[in-house]
Enzyme design. Structure first.
Site, short mmCIF file in Angstrom:
data_model
loop_
_atom_site.label_atom_id
_atom_site.label_comp_id
_atom_site.label_asym_id
_atom_site.label_seq_id
_atom_site.Cartn_x
_atom_site.Cartn_y
_atom_site.Cartn_z
CD GLU A 76 0.45 -11.21 3.31
OE1 GLU A 76 0.39 -10.30 4.16
OE2 GLU A 76 0.73 -12.37 3.60
NE ARG A 77 -3.70 -7.21 -4.37
CZ ARG A 77 -4.01 -8.50 -4.22
NH1 ARG A 77 -4.03 -9.01 -3.01
NH2 ARG A 77 -4.29 -9.25 -5.25
CG HIS A 78 -1.24 -4.71 3.09
ND1 HIS A 78 -2.19 -3.70 3.05
CD2 HIS A 78 -1.93 -5.87 2.92
CE1 HIS A 78 -3.39 -4.22 2.87
NE2 HIS A 78 -3.26 -5.54 2.79
CG LEU A 79 4.80 -3.15 -0.80
CD1 LEU A 79 5.55 -2.60 -2.00
CD2 LEU A 79 5.14 -4.61 -0.58
CB THR A 85 0.89 -0.78 5.22
OG1 THR A 85 -0.08 -0.42 6.21
CG2 THR A 85 2.29 -0.73 5.81
#
Length: 213
Positions: A76-79, A85
Site C-alpha cells: 500500500e506504499r504507506h510505511l 507515510t
C-alpha cells in the site's frame, strides 16, 4: 433453458475480465447490483498492468456479493516505519525518495467460496475451498477450507463440516468435474446430507479416474 430473473444483473468475470493479472474460474459470479460497474471496476482495487505484479486468482463456482473489494495494493506504499507515510516517490519520482511498494504475493481464492457484501480481502491472502467470508469483514489472514470467518479483522467463527468430511470434500474436488456430472450431483450438493453427497460424488470421481487410466 429458462433463466431466472436474478441473473439479469449478474456478471461472470471469467467471460468479461481483460487483465493478465486476474484469473477467474468458470461459473464464478459477481452480484454487483448495488455497486454499479463491472467486476474489474468495482471489486479489483489497485490493479495495474505493470510487469511482475501480484495476481488475483479465483476458482470455480464462487459467489461474490456486491461491493466486495480485492485489494491488490501490495504494501500500500504507506510505511509506518518511515518518518512520513506519504508516498512521495509517486509525486516526485526523481527526488531520491524511496518507493514504499513491495509485493505481498498473489491473492488466491479457492473454489466454491462465498464472499459476503462489502467484504475486503487484503493483499496476498489465500482463502481455501468452500470457505465463507461474512459481510463487511476485513480478511487479513489466510482462511482455511470450509471455514466461516467474519469481523474486523476477520476471525474464525466455525468450520462448516468435520475435519474428516472436509478432507473427503477436498479430495473429491467436485468443482473440477465435467458440468454434466455436476448436474447429476445437484440434488445432493443442494442438501445438508453430506454423507450421501460424498458417496455419490466419490463414485463419479472413481469412474472418471478409471476412464483416464
Amino acid at each position: 433453458m429458462k433463466e431466472l430473473k436474478i441473473w439479469e444483473e449478474i456478471e461472470f468475470p471469467h467471460d468479461t475480465i481483460k487483465s493478465d493479472y486476474v484469473e477467474v474460474g468458470k461459473y464464478t459470479y459477481y452480484a454487483g447490483a448495488y455497486n454499479k460497474g463491472s467486476f474489474a471496476e468495482q471489486s479489483v482495487r489497485y490493479l495495474t498492468e505493470e510487469p511482475n505484479r501480484d495476481k488475483l486468482i479465483i476458482g470455480n463456482f464462487c459467489s461474490i456479493a456486491t461491493g466486495v473489494n480485492f485489494n491488490l495494493g501490495g504494501s500500500e506504499r504507506h510505511l509506518k516505519e518511515w518518518i512520513s507515510t506519504f508516498p512521495f516517490y509517486y509525486l516526485f519520482p526523481d527526488s531520491g525518495a524511496h518507493d514504499g511498494y513491495f509485493p505481498k504475493g498473489d491473492t488466491v481464492i479457492g473454489n466454491d467460496v462465498w464472499i459476503g457484501t462489502d467484504a475486503i480481502i487484503m493483499p496476498g491472502i489465500t482463502v481455501g475451498d468452500g470457505a465463507i467470508i461474512g459481510a463487511r469483514s476485513v480478511v487479513t489472514k489466510d482462511v482455511e477450507p470450509y471455514t466461516i470467518v467474519g469481523g474486523i479483522p476477520a476471525k474464525t467463527i466455525k468450520k462448516r463440516f468435520s475435519d474428516t468430511e472436509i478432507e473427503k470434500l477436498l479430495d473429491i474436488s467436485w468443482w473440477n468435474f465435467d458440468i454434466e456430472d455436476i448436474k447429476k450431483l445437484l440434488p445432493y450438493i443442494t442438501s445438508p446430507n453430506i454423507e450421501l453427497f460424498i458417496e455419490k460424488a466419490s463414485k463419479i470421481k472413481t469412474i472418471n479416474e478409471e476412464k483416464h487410466d
